[in-house]
Design a protein around this motif. Sequence first.
Motif, short mmCIF file in Angstrom:
data_model
loop_
_atom_site.label_atom_id
_atom_site.label_comp_id
_atom_site.label_asym_id
_atom_site.label_seq_id
_atom_site.Cartn_x
_atom_site.Cartn_y
_atom_site.Cartn_z
N TYR A 14 -3.76 -36.12 -32.09
CA TYR A 14 -4.84 -37.03 -32.46
C TYR A 14 -5.91 -36.31 -33.29
O TYR A 14 -6.29 -35.19 -32.97
N ASP A 15 -6.39 -36.97 -34.31
CA ASP A 15 -7.40 -36.39 -35.19
C ASP A 15 -8.75 -36.38 -34.49
O ASP A 15 -9.29 -37.43 -34.17
N LEU A 16 -9.28 -35.18 -34.22
CA LEU A 16 -10.52 -35.07 -33.47
C LEU A 16 -11.73 -34.78 -34.35
O LEU A 16 -12.78 -34.36 -33.86
N ARG A 17 -11.60 -35.00 -35.66
CA ARG A 17 -12.74 -34.74 -36.53
C ARG A 17 -13.91 -35.66 -36.14
O ARG A 17 -13.71 -36.84 -35.83
N GLY A 18 -15.10 -35.09 -36.15
CA GLY A 18 -16.28 -35.87 -35.78
C GLY A 18 -16.55 -35.85 -34.28
O GLY A 18 -17.52 -36.42 -33.81
N ARG A 19 -15.66 -35.19 -33.50
CA ARG A 19 -15.89 -35.04 -32.07
C ARG A 19 -16.28 -33.60 -31.74
O ARG A 19 -16.09 -32.71 -32.56
N PHE A 20 -16.81 -33.40 -30.53
CA PHE A 20 -17.41 -32.11 -30.20
C PHE A 20 -16.80 -31.51 -28.94
O PHE A 20 -16.17 -32.23 -28.15
N VAL A 21 -17.03 -30.21 -28.76
CA VAL A 21 -16.61 -29.53 -27.54
C VAL A 21 -17.26 -30.25 -26.35
O VAL A 21 -18.46 -30.50 -26.36
N GLY A 22 -16.46 -30.60 -25.36
CA GLY A 22 -16.97 -31.34 -24.21
C GLY A 22 -16.55 -32.80 -24.25
O GLY A 22 -16.45 -33.45 -23.20
N ASP A 23 -16.25 -33.34 -25.44
CA ASP A 23 -15.74 -34.71 -25.55
C ASP A 23 -14.29 -34.75 -25.06
O ASP A 23 -13.61 -33.72 -25.02
N ALA A 24 -13.83 -35.95 -24.74
CA ALA A 24 -12.43 -36.10 -24.34
C ALA A 24 -11.66 -36.75 -25.49
O ALA A 24 -12.21 -37.55 -26.24
N CYS A 25 -10.41 -36.37 -25.61
CA CYS A 25 -9.56 -36.99 -26.64
C CYS A 25 -9.29 -38.43 -26.23
O CYS A 25 -8.85 -38.69 -25.11
N PRO A 26 -9.53 -39.41 -27.13
CA PRO A 26 -9.34 -40.81 -26.79
C PRO A 26 -7.86 -41.14 -26.55
O PRO A 26 -7.55 -42.14 -25.91
N GLU A 27 -6.99 -40.30 -27.05
CA GLU A 27 -5.56 -40.60 -26.96
C GLU A 27 -4.96 -40.09 -25.64
O GLU A 27 -4.27 -40.83 -24.96
N CYS A 28 -5.23 -38.81 -25.29
CA CYS A 28 -4.56 -38.23 -24.12
C CYS A 28 -5.54 -37.79 -23.03
O CYS A 28 -5.12 -37.41 -21.94
N GLY A 29 -6.83 -37.85 -23.32
CA GLY A 29 -7.81 -37.55 -22.27
C GLY A 29 -8.17 -36.09 -22.14
O GLY A 29 -9.02 -35.72 -21.34
N TRP A 30 -7.53 -35.21 -22.95
CA TRP A 30 -7.81 -33.77 -22.89
C TRP A 30 -9.28 -33.53 -23.27
O TRP A 30 -9.77 -34.07 -24.25
N VAL A 31 -9.97 -32.74 -22.45
CA VAL A 31 -11.36 -32.43 -22.75
C VAL A 31 -11.40 -31.24 -23.70
O VAL A 31 -10.83 -30.18 -23.40
N ILE A 32 -12.03 -31.42 -24.83
CA ILE A 32 -12.07 -30.38 -25.87
C ILE A 32 -12.80 -29.16 -25.32
O ILE A 32 -13.96 -29.26 -24.93
N ASP A 33 -12.11 -28.02 -25.27
CA ASP A 33 -12.72 -26.83 -24.66
C ASP A 33 -13.13 -25.78 -25.69
O ASP A 33 -13.75 -24.79 -25.35
N ALA A 34 -12.77 -25.97 -26.96
CA ALA A 34 -13.12 -24.99 -27.98
C ALA A 34 -13.11 -25.67 -29.35
O ALA A 34 -12.39 -26.65 -29.54
N PRO A 35 -13.91 -25.15 -30.30
CA PRO A 35 -13.90 -25.74 -31.64
C PRO A 35 -12.53 -25.63 -32.30
O PRO A 35 -12.17 -26.41 -33.16
N GLY A 36 -11.77 -24.62 -31.88
CA GLY A 36 -10.46 -24.35 -32.48
C GLY A 36 -10.19 -22.88 -32.28
O GLY A 36 -11.05 -22.14 -31.80
N PRO A 37 -9.00 -22.41 -32.63
CA PRO A 37 -8.71 -20.98 -32.49
C PRO A 37 -9.72 -20.14 -33.27
O PRO A 37 -10.22 -20.58 -34.30
#
Length: 253
Positions: A14-37
Amino acid sequence: MTRAPRQLPCRCGYDLRGRFVGDACPECGWVIDAPGPKWCTADCLHRLARMSTLAWVPCLLLLVVPALFVLGVTASSFSAGGSDRGWLLTFIAFLVLMPLQIVTQAVAVWRMAVPALGEARVRNLRIAMAARLAAFGSAMALIVWDAVSIGARSGGFDGLYIAAYLLVPLVAIGSDFVTLGVLGSLRRESSALVPGWHAVMPPFARWALIGVYPLILVPFFGWFFGPILWTVALSIGFAQVGAVAEVCRKQLP
Ligand SMILES: [Zn+2]
């Protein structure tokens, strides 16, 4: 405190652009834990892309050698006199392109191993690179040493040649297996949506290396097809890094 924006898609794609660390993915519910590698910075991705090209192009260039060989065989079956030049050309191509591939791969892998990749990746890439250089270097040293001491040949070289025949490809292919494994993990970590070819082929290419080792020991048939499979597998693996870097670069804010 401002929250860091996510720079890459979710693990589910799922495209997470515009979302932030701490938000949840609307598709699978994964909580964003890092900006990226950590390695998803413009500098690092630029370097990975350049080194990917430096590594995979000389691999494909090596295919000129079997191509010239086949041309030489074809030419010699038609004319007896004109074939010598064909063999000489094949030999010169090998003498130029083989060291070129060994050196460019060593440089590319060394330059790819930046601290942002993580300690374990850097260590594995460097050990693999050093082992590969040592394997090819000792083979070359053996041939040169044997050539210069031709008058004083004792027969001890036979054992060394057998050892080199078995060990050099084993170490080189083993180190390439490690290298492609480390590089393949970059795609998994970034979940970069690379074109299908770059997603599917590299794992196959890496496991194909396991088959290259026994194949390359088989006289004639294996000596010809083993290196072709080897160099194609390497170019597929190295090209994936460039594709991953390209996709990640587009997603940077
Ligand atoms: Zn998700």
